[in-house]
Enzyme design. Structure first.
Site, mmCIF file in Angstrom:
data_model
loop_
_atom_site.group_PDB
_atom_site.id
_atom_site.type_symbol
_atom_site.label_atom_id
_atom_site.label_comp_id
_atom_site.label_asym_id
_atom_site.label_seq_id
_atom_site.Cartn_x
_atom_site.Cartn_y
_atom_site.Cartn_z
ATOM 1 N N HIS A 125 0.808 -1.225 0.000
ATOM 2 C CA HIS A 125 0.000 0.000 0.000
ATOM 3 C C HIS A 125 0.840 1.274 0.000
ATOM 4 O O HIS A 125 0.291 2.371 -0.184
ATOM 5 C CB HIS A 125 -0.930 0.030 1.216
ATOM 6 N N ASP A 162 -3.577 -10.493 -2.430
ATOM 7 C CA ASP A 162 -4.121 -9.922 -1.209
ATOM 8 C C ASP A 162 -5.552 -9.452 -1.473
ATOM 9 O O ASP A 162 -5.885 -9.047 -2.596
ATOM 10 C CB ASP A 162 -3.252 -8.742 -0.787
ATOM 11 N N HIS A 164 -6.935 -6.794 -0.510
ATOM 12 C CA HIS A 164 -6.938 -5.358 -0.767
ATOM 13 C C HIS A 164 -6.075 -5.043 -1.983
ATOM 14 O O HIS A 164 -5.014 -5.645 -2.181
ATOM 15 C CB HIS A 164 -6.394 -4.596 0.444
ATOM 16 N N ASP A 246 -5.555 -12.518 3.324
ATOM 17 C CA ASP A 246 -6.777 -11.970 3.898
ATOM 18 C C ASP A 246 -8.004 -12.149 3.003
ATOM 19 O O ASP A 246 -9.092 -11.676 3.347
ATOM 20 C CB ASP A 246 -6.597 -10.508 4.291
#
Length: 313
Positions: A125, A162, A164, A246
């Site tokens: 990120h 992931d 996200h 996740d």
């Protein structure tokens, strides 16, 4: 050859506030899962500190200076609502950079067939000048640029599963035609980026947003119809994986319904791509995953595939 496992105790000194999902216990759960595995075919490596030269391939000096200036001598500070630094965070972040550049060196140098970096804080990120989403430096983008600029590769693929979107990796490699960044992720979800029409300056980004409650069967269809063909068309000389776990159905921060065997399946498919185009060369790094049992089981399954493919091809 073997699979290199890179980690370092300094990553346990990155302390987040009580109740924060990205916590020391994540790495402890992974260590326990790995210690219960057959160690044949696994080479453990202490991650060295990375250097500013590697970071500067992706981030400007002003970002490095800001991260260093923010690092507290003791206690903890918040860079934003989600992203924190403690007294040990800066060193841990530099270990993450060093783990990835060293893993690339080992795999491209023939010391290991593939590698997994069990490090924290994560990285996907972190944008050019913005730490966010628990991340300080864009470790996997830095690894890609290291492979391109130091080792002279022409094509590096990064696959991010992931839950996200890897907005930081996308930002850092938006203008890099020698990379293909592929991200499958839940949408809508933090950080809000990752729409299919975000394709990079050179059509070098492939975003595959997934609706909430997407399960393993749909995942496999998406990989077979879209992601794997794109990777095979690109013909990477190295495959990098942002291995966030996740998307597991038990994870508290999102709403995809993958199971442990889905992460193993995805890893097998990426190993097939690497076998076809780059002699099986893969470097993977830990990103998210916040249910400790699901994280431990999924990381172990991912690593078991890498070990099997590294040892037997």
């Amino acid at each position: 050859m073997t699979t290199a496992l890179l980690t370092h105790p300094d990553c346990l000194k990155h302390i987040t506030p009580h109740g924060h999902p990205e916590r020391v216990d994540r790495l402890m759960a992974i260590y326990a899962a790995i210690d219960g595995m057959d160690q044949t075919g696994l080479t453990r490596v202490q991650a060295p500190l990375g250097d500013d030269a590697a970071i500067l391939r992706c981030h400007p000096q002003s970002h490095i200076d800001a991260i260093k200036a923010a690092a507290p001598a003791d206690g903890s500070i918040a860079l934003d609502a989600d992203t924190h630094m403690s007294a040990g965070s800066l060193t841990a972040a530099y270990r993450g950079v060093g783990a990835m550049t060293t893993a690339v060196d080992m795999v491209l140098g023939g010391e290991a067939q593939n590698a997994f970096a069990a490090m924290r804080p994560p990285g996907h990120h972190a944008e050019k000048q913005t730490p966010m989403g628990f991340c300080l430096f864009g470790n996997i983008a830095i690894a890609a640029k290291h492979a391109l600029d130091v080792h002279g590769l022409d094509r590096v693929a990064i696959v991010d599963f992931d839950v996200h979107h890897g907005n930081g990796t996308q930002d850092l490699l938006w203008d890099e035609p020698r990379t293909l960044f592929v991200s499958s992720h839940q949408m809508p979800l933090y950080p809000g980026s990752g729409a299919a029409d975000e394709t990079g300056a050179h059509n070098n980004i492939l975003n595959v947003p997934l609706a909430p409650e997407t399960g393993g069967a749909q995942l496999r269809k998406v990989y077979e119809a879209t992601i794997l063909p794109a990777l095979n068309d690109f013909k990477p000389q190295l495959v990098l994986i942002s291995a966030g776990f996740d998307a597991h159905r038990n994870d508290p921060l999102a709403n995809l319904n993958w199971d442990t065997e889905d992460f193993a399946w995805a890893t097998e498919q990426l190993c097939d791509v690497a076998d076809t185009h780059c002699e099986g060369r893969i470097v993977s790094t830990l990103e998210g995953g916040y249910d400790l049992d699901a994280l431990a089981a999924s990381t172990r399954a991912h690593l078991e595939v890498l070990i099997k493919r590294g040892t037997h091809g």
